[in-house]
Design a protein around this motif. Structure first.
Motif, PDB file in Angstrom:
ATOM      1  N   ALA A  99       0.857  -1.182   0.000  1.00 17.87           N
ATOM      2  CA  ALA A  99       0.000   0.000   0.000  1.00 17.87           C
ATOM      3  C   ALA A  99       0.892   1.231   0.000  1.00 17.87           C
ATOM      4  CB  ALA A  99      -0.924   0.022   1.222  1.00 17.87           C
ATOM      5  N   ALA A 100       0.402   2.293  -0.620  1.00 16.35           N
ATOM      6  CA  ALA A 100       1.162   3.539  -0.709  1.00 16.35           C
ATOM      7  C   ALA A 100       0.516   4.604   0.153  1.00 16.35           C
ATOM      8  CB  ALA A 100       1.232   4.010  -2.161  1.00 16.35           C
ATOM      9  N   PHE A 101       1.341   5.430   0.755  1.00 23.32           N
ATOM     10  CA  PHE A 101       0.887   6.498   1.637  1.00 23.32           C
ATOM     11  C   PHE A 101       1.670   7.763   1.276  1.00 23.32           C
ATOM     12  CE2 PHE A 101       0.088   2.525   3.672  1.00 23.32           C
ATOM     13  CZ  PHE A 101      -1.040   2.695   4.460  1.00 23.32           C
ATOM     14  N   ASP A 102       0.984   8.850   1.026  1.00 27.62           N
ATOM     15  CA  ASP A 102       1.688  10.055   0.601  1.00 27.62           C
ATOM     16  C   ASP A 102       2.355  10.760   1.775  1.00 27.62           C
ATOM     17  OD1 ASP A 102      -0.236  11.581   1.905  1.00 27.62           O
ATOM     18  OD2 ASP A 102      -1.102  12.439   0.092  1.00 27.62           O
ATOM     19  N   ALA A 103       2.792  11.997   1.565  1.00 28.96           N
ATOM     20  CA  ALA A 103       3.557  12.727   2.578  1.00 28.96           C
ATOM     21  C   ALA A 103       2.692  13.631   3.436  1.00 28.96           C
ATOM     22  CB  ALA A 103       4.654  13.547   1.896  1.00 28.96           C
ATOM     23  N   SER A 104       1.382  13.446   3.410  1.00 29.80           N
ATOM     24  CA  SER A 104       0.498  14.330   4.162  1.00 29.80           C
ATOM     25  C   SER A 104       0.476  13.980   5.644  1.00 29.80           C
ATOM     26  CB  SER A 104      -0.929  14.254   3.601  1.00 29.80           C
ATOM     27  OG  SER A 104      -1.494  12.989   3.867  1.00 29.80           O
ATOM     28  N   SER A 105       0.135  14.975   6.456  1.00 36.48           N
ATOM     29  CA  SER A 105       0.041  14.761   7.897  1.00 36.48           C
ATOM     30  C   SER A 105      -1.200  13.954   8.257  1.00 36.48           C
ATOM     31  CB  SER A 105       0.029  16.106   8.630  1.00 36.48           C
ATOM     32  OG  SER A 105      -1.047  16.913   8.190  1.00 36.48           O
ATOM     33  N   PHE A 172      -3.840   3.258  -2.412  1.00 36.08           N
ATOM     34  CA  PHE A 172      -3.030   4.458  -2.190  1.00 36.08           C
ATOM     35  C   PHE A 172      -3.835   5.399  -1.299  1.00 36.08           C
ATOM     36  CE2 PHE A 172      -1.925   8.784  -4.167  1.00 36.08           C
ATOM     37  CZ  PHE A 172      -0.935   9.039  -3.225  1.00 36.08           C
ATOM     38  N   PHE A 173      -3.245   5.790  -0.178  1.00 41.82           N
ATOM     39  CA  PHE A 173      -3.885   6.701   0.764  1.00 41.82           C
ATOM     40  C   PHE A 173      -3.253   8.077   0.616  1.00 41.82           C
ATOM     41  CE2 PHE A 173      -4.508   2.472   2.374  1.00 41.82           C
ATOM     42  CZ  PHE A 173      -5.805   2.491   2.853  1.00 41.82           C
TER      43      PHE A 173
END
Length: 253
Positions: A99-105, A172-173
Motif C-alpha cells: 500500500a502507498a501512503f503520501d507525505a500528508s500529515s 493508495f492513501f
C-alpha cells in the motif's frame, strides 16, 4: 490608549490563530463569542491576518492559507479531525501486500493509529511517515526517495516518481490541500501532484483523506480528477449536507 488597543489586537489575533490550528477553521460568530468582541472586530482581525498570509477568509470565517507548510506545522492543524478520519480509514488499510501512503500529515495520523500488519509493504515519500511505518509490527517500510522538497518535508521529482511507480499497490492513501467537486483535488506545489499521480497509476484503488475545511476549495496545482478517487473519507457523517456535491463523484466514508 493606542498602545493598549494594539496589544489587545495582537492578543486577539494570536488567539484566532490558536483556534485555527486546533480546529482547522475559524467560525466568525463562534470566535467573536469566545473572544468577547463583535463579529466586525473579528472580521477586521481576519482581514489583517489574511494580508499577512496567515489564513484565508471564506464565507463565515477563515481557513488555513493554501501555501507550502512543514510536516510539523501541518500536523498541528485540525488534529481532532485528523484523528476521526484516521480511525474511519483504518479498516481500509490492507493487512498484506503493498500500500502507498503520501507525505500528508493526515496520512501520517492514519499510520500512527495502525496497530500492525500481517505482511504489508508500506511505501511513502515522507521521511516522517516512513519513521512511523517502520515501527509497525508486520510492516515493511519503504522510503520513496528523490529530490527533497524542504517546504513540505517530502520527496518529489523524477526519481521519486519512478520509485513510486515501481511497485503494485492495492490501495493508495492520500490527502490534498483542496478538494473541489468540479475540479478535483489540488495541491500547493506542482511537484507534489506528480508524485501522487505516479502512486495513483500504480494502485488498484485510491482513498482520499480530507477534512471538511478543504471541501469546495482550489489550490495552485490540479492533482486528481474524481474518476481516480474510489473513496473519500472525512470527519463528517456521510449523510452531512456538506457532502452533497460529492455523492455522485465517489464513495463517502
Amino acid at each position: 490608549m493606542a498602545t493598549t488597543s494594539t496589544v489587545d489586537a495582537e492578543s486577539r489575533r494570536e488567539r484566532l490563530l490558536e483556534i485555527l490550528n486546533a480546529d482547522g477553521i475559524i467560525r466568525l460568530d463562534a470566535a467573536a463569542e469566545r473572544l468577547g468582541v463583535s463579529p466586525m472586530t473579528v472580521r477586521r482581525d481576519l482581514a489583517d491576518l489574511e494580508t499577512d498570509g496567515q489564513l484565508r477568509r471564506v464565507r463565515g470565517g477563515a481557513v488555513p492559507s493554501l501555501r507550502p507548510r512543514s510536516f510539523v506545522e501541518r500536523m498541528s492543524i485540525g488534529a481532532e479531525a485528523k484523528l476521526v478520519i484516521a480511525d474511519k480509514a483504518r479498516a481500509l488499510v490492507p493487512a498484506a501486500g503493498a500500500a502507498a501512503f503520501d507525505a500528508s500529515s493526515t496520512v501520517g495520523t492514519l499510520l500512527s493509529r495502525l496497530e500492525g500488519a500481517s505482511d504489508l509493504s508500506i511505501a511513502t515519500n515522507s521521511y516522517e511517515n516512513f519513521q512511523v511505518a517502520r515501527r509497525l509490527p508486520g510492516a515493511h517500510a519503504l522510503l520513496i526517495g528523490g529530490e527533497a522538497e524542504e517546504r513540505t518535508d517530502s520527496f518529489v521529482g523524477l526519481l521519486a516518481c519512478q520509485a513510486a511507480g515501481s511497485l503494485h499497490y492495492s490501495r493508495f492513501f492520500t490527502s490534498s490541500a483542496a478538494a473541489d467537486p468540479a475540479r478535483g483535488t489540488s495541491e500547493v506545489t506542482l511537484a507534489e501532484t506528480q508524485v501522487k499521480l505516479a502512486f495513483v497509476e500504480a494502485s488498484d484503488e485510491t482513498v482520499l483523506l480530507v477534512d471538511s475545511t478543504k471541501l469546495g476549495q482550489r489550490a495552485l496545482a490540479r492533482a486528481l480528477d474524481w474518476d481516480r478517487i474510489d473513496t473519500m473519507v472525512t470527519e463528517l457523517d456521510p449523510a452531512d449536507e456538506r457532502l452533497d456535491a460529492y455523492r455522485e463523484l465517489t464513495n463517502l466514508l
